[in-house]
Design an enzyme around this catalytic site. Structure first.
Site, PDB file in Angstrom:
ATOM      1  N   LYS A  52     -15.633  -7.223  -7.374  1.00  0.00           N
ATOM      2  CA  LYS A  52     -15.712  -8.638  -7.752  1.00  0.00           C
ATOM      3  C   LYS A  52     -17.048  -9.219  -7.309  1.00  0.00           C
ATOM      4  O   LYS A  52     -17.691  -9.967  -8.049  1.00  0.00           O
ATOM      5  CB  LYS A  52     -14.546  -9.422  -7.114  1.00  0.00           C
ATOM      6  N   GLN A  96      -7.431 -11.929  -1.441  1.00  0.00           N
ATOM      7  CA  GLN A  96      -7.071 -10.601  -1.932  1.00  0.00           C
ATOM      8  C   GLN A  96      -5.687 -10.210  -1.407  1.00  0.00           C
ATOM      9  O   GLN A  96      -5.403 -10.349  -0.219  1.00  0.00           O
ATOM     10  CB  GLN A  96      -8.139  -9.580  -1.467  1.00  0.00           C
ATOM     11  N   ASP A 119      -7.777 -18.007  -9.000  1.00  0.00           N
ATOM     12  CA  ASP A 119      -6.790 -16.991  -9.375  1.00  0.00           C
ATOM     13  C   ASP A 119      -5.614 -17.633 -10.104  1.00  0.00           C
ATOM     14  O   ASP A 119      -4.793 -16.937 -10.703  1.00  0.00           O
ATOM     15  CB  ASP A 119      -6.258 -16.278  -8.124  1.00  0.00           C
TER      16      ASP A 119
END
Ligand code: NDP
Length: 305
Positions: A52, A96, A119
């Site tokens: 990422k 994460q 997200d």
């Protein structure tokens, strides 16, 4: 007949290139910055985070990886999220997963400011998606699947989509997203009966179960579009999806490969969400005269706009 292979890698590269050009052409002095919170040393998580960061930096976006030891307490993690929320140089925040067991994931997701929740996992953004509010930040993987389907099929109206999997990060938000695009949606899961017969009804079949090669040729209607979200590692070290690609590709109209399908698109969508969040935040700053950020009065009083 052999299915058309939907090249997620190529489509993702085109999207990243567009974002790169938009960021370069932007007149703002500061750049969009994504913060990635990484707890512990899970090797898979470390690889995902590295990818990422690399992808962000390649398009001219900043990426700050904020790392914590596996043993971090919940309060300390929540406090660090508050700091990221308040930091005006950070435009997007993701945590994460998986998190260690002492941390309540739901509390963590709720702690992220909705406008920085790139997200789209916070209850607030999930709720906006449910009521079809266009300002919802939509989770990257469902958005990736939608983008691939629209590219392949154009208008999705009236298509019957069967989604196998009902997780909060893939199956459920994808079901809402496709419903919002006028598909007729069926959600299947581990307790679903006659799964193969159900799948045979699908114009669009999406599999997100984490069960290697579970979707077989005779589950797929001739001419269906098959999207494989699964990422599974076989004993020989190779990656494969939830769909038995070799069998199904002889039957479907189009299919995504693994790797090279939904995976690269997911990262592109995360970058797009961060870029969109940055632009929205800059616009809000412009309309705000009191100089504050998140608790600014202009978020609640129209008179300031
Ligand atoms: P979860 O484990 O959270 O959910 C899996 C879902 O599949 C559950 O709803 C489960 O049902 C259902 N399921 C499991 N086995 C079966 C079965 N035999 N028949 C029918 N349904 C079944 O997984 P995620 O949604 O997080 O991820 C799914 C897959 O997608 C994984 O392989 C993951 O690695 C991959 N993934 C890929 C991404 C990408 O970028 N390409 C991003 C995110 C995930 P039940 O609810 O009843 O248990």
């Amino acid at each position: 007949m052999s299915a058309e292979i939907i090249d997620g890698k190529k489509i993702a590269a085109e999207i990243r290139q567009r974002l790169k050009e938009e960021i370069a052409a932007d007149t703002h002095e500061d750049l969009p910055v994504l913060a990635v919170v990484l707890v512990g040393e899970n090797p898979a998580s470390q690889i995902y985070v590295r990818n990422k960061k690399k992808a962000a930096e390649e398009i001219g976006m900043g990426c700050e990886v904020v790392e914590f030891a596996e043993s971090i307490g919940e309060n300390a993690l929540l406090h660090s999220l508050e700091e990221l929320n308040e930091n005006p140089h950070i435009n997007g925040i993701i945590v994460q997963q998986p998190l260690p067991s002492q941390i309540n994931l739901q509390k963590v997701l709720e702690a992220i400011l909705p406008e920085k929740d790139v997200d789209g996992f916070s209850p607030y953004n999930a709720g906006l998606l449910q009521i079809k509010d266009p300002s919802a930040i939509v989770a990257a993987t469902p958005k990736a699947v939608l983008t691939l389907l629209q590219k392949q099929l154009g208008d999705l109206s009236g298509k019957h989509a069967v989604i196998i999997g009902r997780s909060n990060i893939v199956g459920k938000p994808l079901a809402l997203l496709l419903l919002n695009h006028d598909c007729t949606v069926t959600i299947a899961h581990s307790k679903t009966k006659n799964l193969s017969a159900l799948c045979q009804e699908a114009d669009i079949l999406v599999c997100a179960t984490g069960k290697a090669k579970m979707v077989k040729k005779d589950w797929v209607k001739k001419g269906a579009v098959v999207i494989d979200v699964g990422i599974n590692r076989l004993e020989n070290g190779k990656l494969c999806g939830d769909v038995d690609f070799d069998e199904v590709q002889k039957h479907a109209a189009a299919i995504t490969p693994v790797p090279g399908g939904v995976g690269p698109m997911t990262i592109a969508m995360l970058l797009e969400n961060t870029w969109e969040a940055f632009k929205k935040q800059k616009n809000q700053e412009k309309t705000c005269h009191c100089g504050h950020h998140h608790d600014c009065c202009c978020h609640s009083h129209k008179s300031h706009e």
